[in-house]
Design a protein around this motif. Structure first.
Motif, PDB file in Angstrom:
ATOM      1  N   ILE A  71      58.499 -55.905  80.471  1.00  0.00           N
ATOM      2  CA  ILE A  71      58.089 -54.516  80.687  1.00  0.00           C
ATOM      3  C   ILE A  71      58.723 -53.957  81.957  1.00  0.00           C
ATOM      4  O   ILE A  71      59.317 -52.875  81.952  1.00  0.00           O
ATOM      5  N   ILE A  72      58.618 -54.701  83.044  1.00  0.00           N
ATOM      6  CA  ILE A  72      59.147 -54.209  84.318  1.00  0.00           C
ATOM      7  C   ILE A  72      60.662 -54.111  84.274  1.00  0.00           C
ATOM      8  O   ILE A  72      61.248 -53.143  84.779  1.00  0.00           O
ATOM      9  N   PHE A  73      61.321 -55.068  83.639  1.00  0.00           N
ATOM     10  CA  PHE A  73      62.780 -55.008  83.536  1.00  0.00           C
ATOM     11  C   PHE A  73      63.205 -53.763  82.757  1.00  0.00           C
ATOM     12  O   PHE A  73      64.146 -53.068  83.145  1.00  0.00           O
ATOM     13  N   ALA A  74      62.505 -53.461  81.664  1.00  0.00           N
ATOM     14  CA  ALA A  74      62.834 -52.268  80.877  1.00  0.00           C
ATOM     15  C   ALA A  74      62.649 -50.999  81.704  1.00  0.00           C
ATOM     16  O   ALA A  74      63.487 -50.088  81.656  1.00  0.00           O
ATOM     17  N   LEU A  75      61.577 -50.923  82.476  1.00  0.00           N
ATOM     18  CA  LEU A  75      61.333 -49.752  83.314  1.00  0.00           C
ATOM     19  C   LEU A  75      62.393 -49.611  84.410  1.00  0.00           C
ATOM     20  O   LEU A  75      62.892 -48.508  84.675  1.00  0.00           O
ATOM     21  N   LEU A  76      62.756 -50.722  85.039  1.00  0.00           N
ATOM     22  CA  LEU A  76      63.797 -50.693  86.060  1.00  0.00           C
ATOM     23  C   LEU A  76      65.144 -50.290  85.466  1.00  0.00           C
ATOM     24  O   LEU A  76      65.872 -49.472  86.035  1.00  0.00           O
ATOM     25  N   LYS A  77      65.458 -50.869  84.326  1.00  0.00           N
ATOM     26  CA  LYS A  77      66.729 -50.550  83.661  1.00  0.00           C
ATOM     27  C   LYS A  77      66.779 -49.070  83.286  1.00  0.00           C
ATOM     28  O   LYS A  77      67.800 -48.402  83.479  1.00  0.00           O
ATOM     29  N   ASN A  78      65.681 -48.541  82.779  1.00  0.00           N
ATOM     30  CA  ASN A  78      65.625 -47.121  82.444  1.00  0.00           C
ATOM     31  C   ASN A  78      65.808 -46.252  83.683  1.00  0.00           C
ATOM     32  O   ASN A  78      66.485 -45.225  83.630  1.00  0.00           O
ATOM     33  N   ALA A  79      65.207 -46.655  84.788  1.00  0.00           N
ATOM     34  CA  ALA A  79      65.356 -45.895  86.040  1.00  0.00           C
ATOM     35  C   ALA A  79      66.809 -45.880  86.490  1.00  0.00           C
ATOM     36  O   ALA A  79      67.324 -44.847  86.922  1.00  0.00           O
ATOM     37  N   VAL A  80      67.497 -47.003  86.365  1.00  0.00           N
ATOM     38  CA  VAL A  80      68.911 -47.081  86.731  1.00  0.00           C
ATOM     39  C   VAL A  80      69.735 -46.190  85.812  1.00  0.00           C
ATOM     40  O   VAL A  80      70.566 -45.396  86.264  1.00  0.00           O
ATOM     41  N   GLU A  81      69.504 -46.301  84.517  1.00  0.00           N
ATOM     42  CA  GLU A  81      70.291 -45.528  83.553  1.00  0.00           C
ATOM     43  C   GLU A  81      70.058 -44.031  83.682  1.00  0.00           C
ATOM     44  O   GLU A  81      70.973 -43.235  83.472  1.00  0.00           O
ATOM     45  N   ALA A  82      68.856 -43.617  84.048  1.00  0.00           N
ATOM     46  CA  ALA A  82      68.531 -42.194  84.146  1.00  0.00           C
ATOM     47  C   ALA A  82      68.917 -41.596  85.494  1.00  0.00           C
ATOM     48  O   ALA A  82      68.895 -40.385  85.655  1.00  0.00           O
ATOM     49  N   SER A  83      69.282 -42.445  86.459  1.00  0.00           N
ATOM     50  CA  SER A  83      69.634 -41.946  87.788  1.00  0.00           C
ATOM     51  C   SER A  83      71.071 -41.443  87.816  1.00  0.00           C
ATOM     52  O   SER A  83      71.961 -42.028  87.199  1.00  0.00           O
ATOM     53  N   ASP A  84      71.257 -40.372  88.561  1.00  0.00           N
ATOM     54  CA  ASP A  84      72.610 -39.868  88.790  1.00  0.00           C
ATOM     55  C   ASP A  84      73.321 -40.783  89.777  1.00  0.00           C
ATOM     56  O   ASP A  84      72.676 -41.422  90.620  1.00  0.00           O
ATOM     57  N   ASP A  85      74.641 -40.852  89.687  1.00  0.00           N
ATOM     58  CA  ASP A  85      75.414 -41.640  90.642  1.00  0.00           C
ATOM     59  C   ASP A  85      75.055 -41.213  92.060  1.00  0.00           C
ATOM     60  O   ASP A  85      74.930 -40.018  92.348  1.00  0.00           O
ATOM     61  N   GLY A  86      74.870 -42.196  92.924  1.00  0.00           N
ATOM     62  CA  GLY A  86      74.516 -41.919  94.309  1.00  0.00           C
ATOM     63  C   GLY A  86      73.044 -41.619  94.526  1.00  0.00           C
ATOM     64  O   GLY A  86      72.639 -41.265  95.628  1.00  0.00           O
ATOM     65  N   GLY A  87      72.234 -41.779  93.497  1.00  0.00           N
ATOM     66  CA  GLY A  87      70.804 -41.467  93.580  1.00  0.00           C
ATOM     67  C   GLY A  87      69.988 -42.578  94.210  1.00  0.00           C
ATOM     68  O   GLY A  87      70.525 -43.563  94.744  1.00  0.00           O
ATOM     69  N   LYS A  88      68.681 -42.412  94.115  1.00  0.00           N
ATOM     70  CA  LYS A  88      67.755 -43.377  94.697  1.00  0.00           C
ATOM     71  C   LYS A  88      66.710 -43.783  93.674  1.00  0.00           C
ATOM     72  O   LYS A  88      66.318 -42.989  92.824  1.00  0.00           O
ATOM     73  N   LEU A  98      52.066 -50.743  90.469  1.00  0.00           N
ATOM     74  CA  LEU A  98      53.499 -50.725  90.714  1.00  0.00           C
ATOM     75  C   LEU A  98      54.025 -49.389  90.222  1.00  0.00           C
ATOM     76  O   LEU A  98      53.754 -48.993  89.085  1.00  0.00           O
ATOM     77  N   THR A  99      54.752 -48.690  91.081  1.00  0.00           N
ATOM     78  CA  THR A  99      55.344 -47.409  90.715  1.00  0.00           C
ATOM     79  C   THR A  99      56.856 -47.524  90.821  1.00  0.00           C
ATOM     80  O   THR A  99      57.375 -48.033  91.820  1.00  0.00           O
ATOM     81  N   ILE A 100      57.544 -47.066  89.786  1.00  0.00           N
ATOM     82  CA  ILE A 100      59.005 -47.034  89.760  1.00  0.00           C
ATOM     83  C   ILE A 100      59.394 -45.585  89.502  1.00  0.00           C
ATOM     84  O   ILE A 100      59.026 -45.023  88.474  1.00  0.00           O
ATOM     85  N   SER A 101      60.100 -44.987  90.433  1.00  0.00           N
ATOM     86  CA  SER A 101      60.545 -43.608  90.238  1.00  0.00           C
ATOM     87  C   SER A 101      62.006 -43.497  90.643  1.00  0.00           C
ATOM     88  O   SER A 101      62.532 -44.340  91.371  1.00  0.00           O
ATOM     89  N   ASN A 102      62.650 -42.464  90.134  1.00  0.00           N
ATOM     90  CA  ASN A 102      64.062 -42.280  90.442  1.00  0.00           C
ATOM     91  C   ASN A 102      64.359 -40.815  90.714  1.00  0.00           C
ATOM     92  O   ASN A 102      63.534 -39.941  90.473  1.00  0.00           O
ATOM     93  N   SER A 103      65.554 -40.579  91.227  1.00  0.00           N
ATOM     94  CA  SER A 103      65.967 -39.214  91.553  1.00  0.00           C
ATOM     95  C   SER A 103      66.731 -38.572  90.401  1.00  0.00           C
ATOM     96  O   SER A 103      67.308 -37.512  90.567  1.00  0.00           O
ATOM     97  N   GLY A 104      66.704 -39.204  89.259  1.00  0.00           N
ATOM     98  CA  GLY A 104      67.462 -38.700  88.111  1.00  0.00           C
ATOM     99  C   GLY A 104      66.619 -37.888  87.162  1.00  0.00           C
ATOM    100  O   GLY A 104      65.615 -37.279  87.523  1.00  0.00           O
ATOM    101  N   LYS A 105      67.018 -37.936  85.916  1.00  0.00           N
ATOM    102  CA  LYS A 105      66.359 -37.166  84.865  1.00  0.00           C
ATOM    103  C   LYS A 105      64.924 -37.641  84.652  1.00  0.00           C
ATOM    104  O   LYS A 105      64.630 -38.813  84.805  1.00  0.00           O
ATOM    105  N   VAL A 106      64.063 -36.718  84.275  1.00  0.00           N
ATOM    106  CA  VAL A 106      62.681 -37.073  83.959  1.00  0.00           C
ATOM    107  C   VAL A 106      62.527 -37.158  82.443  1.00  0.00           C
ATOM    108  O   VAL A 106      63.321 -36.591  81.696  1.00  0.00           O
ATOM    109  N   ILE A 107      61.504 -37.866  82.021  1.00  0.00           N
ATOM    110  CA  ILE A 107      61.225 -37.970  80.594  1.00  0.00           C
ATOM    111  C   ILE A 107      60.505 -36.696  80.166  1.00  0.00           C
ATOM    112  O   ILE A 107      59.535 -36.279  80.809  1.00  0.00           O
TER     113      ILE A 107
END
Length: 104
Positions: free
Chosen positions: A51-68, A82-91
């Motif tokens: 579950i966590i790997f899928a969430l992390l992978k999704n965060a990486v894939e949805a993030s723009d280059d140079g994001g956080k 545990l919260t995983i958030s990114n600076s990319g696209k939202v669902i």
């Protein structure tokens, strides 16, 4: 069930994604409480890891280059968060209900 550290699991999974993070020039920021870092859970480790790997992978894939990607966690006697958030696209709101459904 197996006892394990969620902090150590998240750290290992983040390391597993290091080449993807580097390719997209992504920064990982973490804000884990001391209790989260030292807490031990008794869960199905394999399922939790998937579950966590899928969430992390999704965060990486949805993030723009140079994001956080921000990882944060807290732990007390009865709850672990545990919260995983990114600076990319939202669902999209209409797709949120499907996030934890099995693949169709």
């Amino acid at each position: 069930y197996e006892e394990f550290s969620l902090f150590e699991l998240v750290s290992a999974l983040t390391q597993k994604l290091s080449s993807r993070l580097e390719r997209k020039n992504l920064q990982i920021q973490s804000e884990f409480s001391q209790n989260f870092k030292s807490g031990i859970l008794s869960l199905d480790r394999q399922l939790t890891e998937s579950i966590i790997f899928a969430l992390l992978k999704n965060a990486v894939e949805a993030s723009d280059d140079g994001g956080k990607i921000l990882l944060s966690g807290s732990f007390d006697e009865s709850h672990c968060k545990l919260t995983i958030s990114n600076s990319g696209k939202v669902i999209a709101a209409e797709l949120l209900v499907q996030v934890f459904e099995r693949f169709r």
